[in-house]
Design a protein around this motif. Structure first.
Motif, PDB file in Angstrom:
ATOM      1  N   TYR A 182       0.809  -1.221   0.000  1.00 56.15           N
ATOM      2  CA  TYR A 182       0.000   0.000   0.000  1.00 56.15           C
ATOM      3  C   TYR A 182       0.841   1.269   0.000  1.00 56.15           C
ATOM      4  CZ  TYR A 182      -4.404  -2.468   0.765  1.00 56.15           C
ATOM      5  OH  TYR A 182      -5.509  -3.265   0.619  1.00 56.15           O
ATOM      6  N   SER A 183       2.098   1.157   0.399  1.00 60.18           N
ATOM      7  CA  SER A 183       2.935   2.360   0.419  1.00 60.18           C
ATOM      8  C   SER A 183       4.390   1.969   0.228  1.00 60.18           C
ATOM      9  CB  SER A 183       2.750   3.120   1.746  1.00 60.18           C
ATOM     10  OG  SER A 183       3.039   2.292   2.842  1.00 60.18           O
ATOM     11  N   LEU A 184       5.149   2.925  -0.275  1.00 58.04           N
ATOM     12  CA  LEU A 184       6.558   2.637  -0.545  1.00 58.04           C
ATOM     13  C   LEU A 184       7.396   3.831  -0.101  1.00 58.04           C
ATOM     14  CD1 LEU A 184       8.239   0.370  -1.708  1.00 58.04           C
ATOM     15  CD2 LEU A 184       7.976   1.371  -3.962  1.00 58.04           C
ATOM     16  N   GLY A 185       8.516   3.517   0.544  1.00 56.45           N
ATOM     17  CA  GLY A 185       9.278   4.564   1.222  1.00 56.45           C
ATOM     18  C   GLY A 185      10.199   5.364   0.329  1.00 56.45           C
ATOM     19  N   ILE A 186      10.121   6.679   0.513  1.00 55.92           N
ATOM     20  CA  ILE A 186      11.064   7.537  -0.181  1.00 55.92           C
ATOM     21  C   ILE A 186      12.355   7.649   0.642  1.00 55.92           C
ATOM     22  CG2 ILE A 186       9.805   8.947  -1.817  1.00 55.92           C
ATOM     23  CD1 ILE A 186       8.691  10.579   0.390  1.00 55.92           C
ATOM     24  N   TYR A 187      12.247   7.289   1.903  1.00 59.43           N
ATOM     25  CA  TYR A 187      13.443   7.249   2.749  1.00 59.43           C
ATOM     26  C   TYR A 187      13.154   6.417   3.987  1.00 59.43           C
ATOM     27  CZ  TYR A 187      10.944  11.326   4.618  1.00 59.43           C
ATOM     28  OH  TYR A 187       9.986  12.181   5.098  1.00 59.43           O
ATOM     29  N   ASP A 188      14.187   6.136   4.750  1.00 60.66           N
ATOM     30  CA  ASP A 188      14.038   5.321   5.957  1.00 60.66           C
ATOM     31  C   ASP A 188      14.704   6.059   7.122  1.00 60.66           C
ATOM     32  OD1 ASP A 188      13.355   3.226   7.549  1.00 60.66           O
ATOM     33  OD2 ASP A 188      14.292   1.678   6.333  1.00 60.66           O
ATOM     34  N   ALA A 189      14.669   5.450   8.272  1.00 64.55           N
ATOM     35  CA  ALA A 189      15.339   6.035   9.442  1.00 64.55           C
ATOM     36  C   ALA A 189      15.935   4.903  10.254  1.00 64.55           C
ATOM     37  CB  ALA A 189      14.337   6.821  10.275  1.00 64.55           C
ATOM     38  N   ALA A 190      16.919   5.212  11.076  1.00 65.56           N
ATOM     39  CA  ALA A 190      17.543   4.172  11.919  1.00 65.56           C
ATOM     40  C   ALA A 190      18.059   4.797  13.207  1.00 65.56           C
ATOM     41  CB  ALA A 190      18.694   3.508  11.168  1.00 65.56           C
ATOM     42  N   VAL A 191      18.067   3.984  14.236  1.00 66.38           N
ATOM     43  CA  VAL A 191      18.558   4.425  15.544  1.00 66.38           C
ATOM     44  C   VAL A 191      19.850   3.674  15.853  1.00 66.38           C
ATOM     45  CG1 VAL A 191      18.040   4.202  18.016  1.00 66.38           C
ATOM     46  CG2 VAL A 191      16.319   5.110  16.486  1.00 66.38           C
ATOM     47  N   SER A 244       9.748   4.764   7.667  1.00 65.93           N
ATOM     48  CA  SER A 244       9.570   6.207   7.826  1.00 65.93           C
ATOM     49  C   SER A 244       8.447   6.657   6.886  1.00 65.93           C
ATOM     50  CB  SER A 244      10.890   6.917   7.539  1.00 65.93           C
ATOM     51  OG  SER A 244      10.810   8.269   7.899  1.00 65.93           O
ATOM     52  N   TRP A 245       8.567   7.858   6.335  1.00 69.23           N
ATOM     53  CA  TRP A 245       7.471   8.347   5.477  1.00 69.23           C
ATOM     54  C   TRP A 245       7.513   7.677   4.110  1.00 69.23           C
ATOM     55  CZ3 TRP A 245       3.387  11.440   6.771  1.00 69.23           C
ATOM     56  CH2 TRP A 245       3.404  11.952   8.067  1.00 69.23           C
ATOM     57  N   GLN A 246       6.320   7.362   3.615  1.00 71.26           N
ATOM     58  CA  GLN A 246       6.213   6.643   2.347  1.00 71.26           C
ATOM     59  C   GLN A 246       5.136   7.291   1.473  1.00 71.26           C
ATOM     60  OE1 GLN A 246       5.395   2.651   3.841  1.00 71.26           O
ATOM     61  NE2 GLN A 246       7.521   2.389   4.502  1.00 71.26           N
ATOM     62  N   TRP A 247       5.070   6.865   0.229  1.00 71.19           N
ATOM     63  CA  TRP A 247       4.041   7.377  -0.681  1.00 71.19           C
ATOM     64  C   TRP A 247       2.947   6.339  -0.869  1.00 71.19           C
ATOM     65  CZ3 TRP A 247       7.858   9.720  -4.773  1.00 71.19           C
ATOM     66  CH2 TRP A 247       8.113  11.049  -4.435  1.00 71.19           C
ATOM     67  N   ALA A 248       1.721   6.821  -1.024  1.00 73.88           N
ATOM     68  CA  ALA A 248       0.590   5.912  -1.217  1.00 73.88           C
ATOM     69  C   ALA A 248      -0.419   6.535  -2.181  1.00 73.88           C
ATOM     70  CB  ALA A 248      -0.067   5.633   0.128  1.00 73.88           C
ATOM     71  N   ILE A 249      -1.352   5.701  -2.645  1.00 74.95           N
ATOM     72  CA  ILE A 249      -2.403   6.182  -3.550  1.00 74.95           C
ATOM     73  C   ILE A 249      -3.749   5.985  -2.859  1.00 74.95           C
ATOM     74  CG2 ILE A 249      -3.538   5.792  -5.776  1.00 74.95           C
ATOM     75  CD1 ILE A 249      -0.850   4.857  -6.876  1.00 74.95           C
ATOM     76  N   SER A 250      -4.591   6.991  -2.913  1.00 75.90           N
ATOM     77  CA  SER A 250      -5.882   6.879  -2.228  1.00 75.90           C
ATOM     78  C   SER A 250      -6.843   6.000  -3.020  1.00 75.90           C
ATOM     79  CB  SER A 250      -6.490   8.265  -2.019  1.00 75.90           C
ATOM     80  OG  SER A 250      -6.999   8.742  -3.237  1.00 75.90           O
ATOM     81  N   SER A 251      -7.795   5.416  -2.301  1.00 74.14           N
ATOM     82  CA  SER A 251      -8.763   4.535  -2.962  1.00 74.14           C
ATOM     83  C   SER A 251      -9.735   5.326  -3.835  1.00 74.14           C
ATOM     84  CB  SER A 251      -9.541   3.737  -1.911  1.00 74.14           C
ATOM     85  OG  SER A 251     -10.137   4.632  -1.006  1.00 74.14           O
ATOM     86  N   THR A 252      -9.867   6.631  -3.551  1.00 73.93           N
ATOM     87  CA  THR A 252     -10.807   7.441  -4.335  1.00 73.93           C
ATOM     88  C   THR A 252     -10.137   8.108  -5.535  1.00 73.93           C
ATOM     89  OG1 THR A 252     -10.398   9.209  -2.747  1.00 73.93           O
ATOM     90  CG2 THR A 252     -12.419   7.949  -2.443  1.00 73.93           C
ATOM     91  N   CYS A 253      -8.888   7.782  -5.767  1.00 75.14           N
ATOM     92  CA  CYS A 253      -8.164   8.381  -6.893  1.00 75.14           C
ATOM     93  C   CYS A 253      -8.808   7.957  -8.223  1.00 75.14           C
ATOM     94  CB  CYS A 253      -6.703   7.937  -6.858  1.00 75.14           C
ATOM     95  SG  CYS A 253      -5.743   8.515  -8.256  1.00 75.14           S
ATOM     96  N   ASN A 254      -9.123   8.941  -9.040  1.00 71.40           N
ATOM     97  CA  ASN A 254      -9.787   8.634 -10.319  1.00 71.40           C
ATOM     98  C   ASN A 254      -8.811   8.179 -11.390  1.00 71.40           C
ATOM     99  OD1 ASN A 254     -12.400   9.243  -9.533  1.00 71.40           O
ATOM    100  ND2 ASN A 254     -12.032  11.435  -9.802  1.00 71.40           N
ATOM    101  N   ASN A 255      -7.545   8.463 -11.180  1.00 67.53           N
ATOM    102  CA  ASN A 255      -6.580   8.111 -12.207  1.00 67.53           C
ATOM    103  C   ASN A 255      -5.379   7.401 -11.576  1.00 67.53           C
ATOM    104  OD1 ASN A 255      -4.995   7.910 -14.453  1.00 67.53           O
ATOM    105  ND2 ASN A 255      -5.455   9.983 -15.189  1.00 67.53           N
ATOM    106  N   LYS A 256      -5.619   6.149 -11.222  1.00 63.28           N
ATOM    107  CA  LYS A 256      -4.567   5.392 -10.528  1.00 63.28           C
ATOM    108  C   LYS A 256      -3.372   5.135 -11.444  1.00 63.28           C
ATOM    109  CE  LYS A 256      -7.462   3.348  -7.009  1.00 63.28           C
ATOM    110  NZ  LYS A 256      -8.874   3.488  -7.354  1.00 63.28           N
ATOM    111  N   ALA A 257      -3.625   5.048 -12.735  1.00 65.76           N
ATOM    112  CA  ALA A 257      -2.513   4.814 -13.675  1.00 65.76           C
ATOM    113  C   ALA A 257      -1.542   5.989 -13.602  1.00 65.76           C
ATOM    114  CB  ALA A 257      -3.059   4.662 -15.082  1.00 65.76           C
ATOM    115  N   ALA A 258      -2.104   7.207 -13.572  1.00 63.68           N
ATOM    116  CA  ALA A 258      -1.262   8.407 -13.492  1.00 63.68           C
ATOM    117  C   ALA A 258      -0.503   8.436 -12.172  1.00 63.68           C
ATOM    118  CB  ALA A 258      -2.124   9.654 -13.620  1.00 63.68           C
ATOM    119  N   ALA A 259      -1.219   8.088 -11.094  1.00 58.23           N
ATOM    120  CA  ALA A 259      -0.593   8.108  -9.769  1.00 58.23           C
ATOM    121  C   ALA A 259       0.560   7.099  -9.703  1.00 58.23           C
ATOM    122  CB  ALA A 259      -1.632   7.804  -8.700  1.00 58.23           C
TER     123      ALA A 259
END
Lengths: 429, 291
Positions: free
Chosen positions: A136-145, A307-322
């Motif tokens: 459902y989501s993929l990270g543009i970056y990660d974090a570590a301690v 960490s923060w990731q990107w996702a596509i909403s279920s109401t997106c009308n143009n999932k191909a573009a996303a």
């Protein structure tokens, strides 16, 4: 005059020809379809500028779609998304904090991603937001301690320098704290980062619990925390963790000064901190600064991941573009830019090689190794947001001196009650 | 004479002490706004936090204008707060007048319902209001006149839900009840309509309650956070309070900039209060409301 007339006639013919040709030759260009990306980074100039750059590059790279970014301040971003979901006004694309993905996927806010397998295989496991077997989501970056230390302090206390292959054991870690305190050179032996609140607690401290053998929930079925959070391993963690504070090794509630400058000014010997503070420590301490791997407290060394990731909403009308935008934005050069401009840990090997601070041999390269070797994703359950809050409260009680078993049992009761009341977060149909 | 001097001296001393006590947070805020994050954190546990010591600069202020569209947010908050006050004074005073002065069936029941609303905190109403706001119709002139659904990302969603206020109506009812009945009766005999009585008699005699309601409406509107946070997604409609969140970045809060931003957003309120202080004190004293 005659010349002028002639040249004007020639020009008129040329223009008329050109116009006619353009009408027949060039197809009418439709305006690109706009898709909106929500970002949590309003006010964080360096971060939002990278997102703007990616959107700008994407918009130039093709003519079908145009990505527009709407930025929100971080503290109220999740509220804004939940409110927008209620009002059915979610954008096509949004960024999302990794542990939130299961809850939003379960609530129906998100749509599974269709990233090609080759691209996906490049990403570390902590960069992927998977729920119910779907991405459902993929990270543009990660974090570590890691455990921040000074080479000079390790030497003066006669401590072995741990490595990723051979981290400190529980006894060695305890010994290091005791020696640091006994040396009389420091106000405290370690800063555990108690000056931070919220998600820091489960992110930074639940890996210590997991290293002891406990966990936040039984991950097998995610239906109860019984045994995982209040079993003998969890109790051992709680008592050990409490002892760090009651013995005066670490401040119970750090002031902002202790948290931000205690380690670098030499008032605190060690610091349990993240990659986001490492660059500052490196700048202040230079070669003396060293990041140690987390100690093995029983079963294995563990740190948090995601960490923060990107996702596509279920109401997106143009999932191909996303999806097209995601595939574009997840290029190594952009992930490396997040690493270079913001010291965020890159989530792919390719991007790591391009980053200044994390490439092999670079001063902060250890964070990349820690993330890939020791990171454990926070439990992928929609209940995580609740578990996280309960764990934070429970840990604060333990730090303050509460009876460990009572605090653990109370937390388990709360979590199990929530799971039961929500019918164990069974998937909505 | 001696006792009264002693008493006066004690009053002055205690008042001065209290003034200093209450002004300390403001002094801390202003002083910190000129300090870097590091020196602010180092000074915070000593008296230096209240003094203009160390390296002072306007960097935090420059950074505020760099990170946040401050002018836009300031305009939005002033516009939304002022519009709500103006609309609220008009609506609530008319409702209050109708309840206090006119005789009609069900008046007591309406007043009871309005008073009952006082016990409902806004947080309880926020979610139902959110669902409602998402469905409400509006209109747009972009691409020709047409109707739209949902009020998110607009000024009206920040103004209209707060124009009518149970507490303001209650204040107006109480105040209008205190106006002599003979004035209404004389006006009615002279052929004045109820609206004329409201406009020409009740309103001119009710300055204090109008002042009180204006300030008691303006301040919460200025400070409002939750509602704009969940209904405004577009930066161009954001309020000044939401702007404060721009400075809280994961593990990297810029305290100096926060203090500079707070100093800037306090200035309009201080100006408003100082310019209306005399009027406000009179209105509070006469209406029996304590802040």
């Amino acid at each position: 005059m005659k010349h002028l007339k002639r040249s004007m006639s020639v020009m008129a013919i040329v223009i008329a020809f050109a116009l006619t040709a353009s009408i027949f030759a060039a197809p009418a260009q439709a305006a690109p379809e706009t898709i909106v990306l929500w970002s949590h980074a309003s006010g964080h100039k360096e971060e939002i500028n990278i997102a703007y750059q990616i959107a700008k590059d994407f918009n130039v790279s093709q003519t079908k779609y145009s990505v527009e970014i709407k930025a929100f301040p971080n503290p109220n971003y999740n509220d804004a998304v939940v409110a927008a979901a209620a009002g059915k006004s979610l954008p096509c694309l949004l960024d999302i904090d990794a542990p939130v993905t299961p809850a939003w996927a379960w609530a129906g806010y998100l749509s599974p991603l269709t990233i090609d397998k080759k691209t996906l295989s490049k990403f570390s496991k902590t960069a992927k937001g998977i729920y119910d077997g779907k991405l459902y989501s993929l990270g543009i970056y990660d974090a570590a301690v890691g455990l921040f230390a000074k080479k000079s302090v390790l030497k003066s206390l006669a401590l072995r320098t741990p490595t990723i292959a051979s981290p400190w054991s529980l006894n060695e870690f305890n010994d290091a704290l005791a020696k640091a305190k006994a040396s009389g050179k420091f106000d405290y032996a370690i800063s555990m980062g108690t000056g931070w609140d919220g998600e820091w607690y489960p992110y930074a401290y639940s890996p210590l619990l997991q290293s002891f053998g406990g966990d936040l929930i039984n991950r097998k079925d995610m239906k109860s925390a019984e045994g995982a959070l209040n079993g003998p391993e969890a109790k051992a963690w709680g008592e050990w963790f409490q002892n760090i504070f009651t013995s005066g090794y670490a401040p119970k509630k750090e002031s902002a000064t202790e948290r931000d400058t205690g380690f670098t000014t030499g008032k605190i010997a060690f610091s349990w901190s993240g990659n986001w503070t490492a660059k500052d420590a490196l700048a202040k301490l230079g070669d003396d600064f060293v990041v140690l791997p987390p100690p093995n407290l029983g079963t294995r060394p563990v740190i948090g991941g995601g960490s923060w990731q990107w996702a596509i909403s279920s109401t997106c009308n143009n999932k191909a573009a996303a999806n097209e935008f995601l595939n574009f934005g997840l290029q190594s050069k952009y992930i490396a830019r997040y690493a270079n401009d913001l010291t965020y840990v890159p989530g792919t090997k390719e991007a790591t090689a391009l980053s200044v601070d994390y490439k092999p041999g670079a001063p902060l390269a250890i964070f990349q190794q820690l993330a890939s070797k020791y990171a454990l994703i926070r439990p992928a359950t929609p209940a995580y947001a609740f578990i996280s809050t309960v764990y934070e409260k429970m840990t604060k009680d333990i730090i303050a001196g509460a009876n460990v078993q009572t605090a653990l049992d109370a937390a388990v009761d709360e979590i199990d009650k929530n799971l039961k009341n929500n019918n164990y977060y069974k998937k909505k149909k | 004479m001696k006792r009264s001097r002693l008493s006066l001296g004690f009053s002055l001393l205690s008042m001065s002490g209290l003034s200093i006590f209450f002004i300390f947070p403001l002094v801390f805020m202003v002083m910190s706004s000129f300090k870097s994050n590091d020196s602010l954190l180092q000074d915070v546990s000593s008296v230096r936090a209240f003094l203009p010591v160390g390296h002072l600069s306007l960097d935090n202020y420059w950074e505020v204008f760099n990170r946040v569209p401050f002018g836009r947010f300031l305009f939005n908050s002033l516009f939304v707060s002022t519009a709500t006050v103006v609309l609220g004074l008009f609506l609530n005073s008319m409702i209050g007048f109708a309840i206090a002065k006119m005789e009609w069936r069900g008046k007591k029941m309406v007043l009871s319902i309005i008073l009952a609303l006082l016990i409902l905190p806004f947080d309880v109403l926020a979610i139902p209001m959110l669902y409602l706001a998402a469905k409400l119709p509006w209109f747009s002139f972009t691409g020709g006149f047409h109707f739209t659904q949902g009020w998110f990302n607009s000024y009206q969603i920040q103004i209209l839900p707060f124009a009518a206020s149970a507490f303001s109506i209650f204040l107006f009812v109480q105040y209008f009840k205190g106006l002599p009945k003979e004035l209404d009766e004389a006006a009615l005999v002279d052929g004045a309509s109820w609206f004329r009585i409201y406009r020409s008699i009740a309103v001119p005699l009710s300055g204090p309650v109008f002042g009180t309601v204006a300030i008691l409406t303006f301040l919460p509107m200025w400070n409002m956070y939750l509602w704009p946070a969940i209904t405004i997604q577009d930066e161009k409609y954001r309020s000044i309070m939401l702007g404060l969140q721009y400075f809280y970045v994961n593990f990297g809060t810029s305290w100096g900039q926060i203090m500079a931003y707070l100093t800037l957003l306090t200035i309009p309120i201080v100006i408003l209060f100082l310019s209306m202080q005399r009027f406000f004190v009179t209105s509070v004293a006469s209406s029996g409301i304590k802040g």
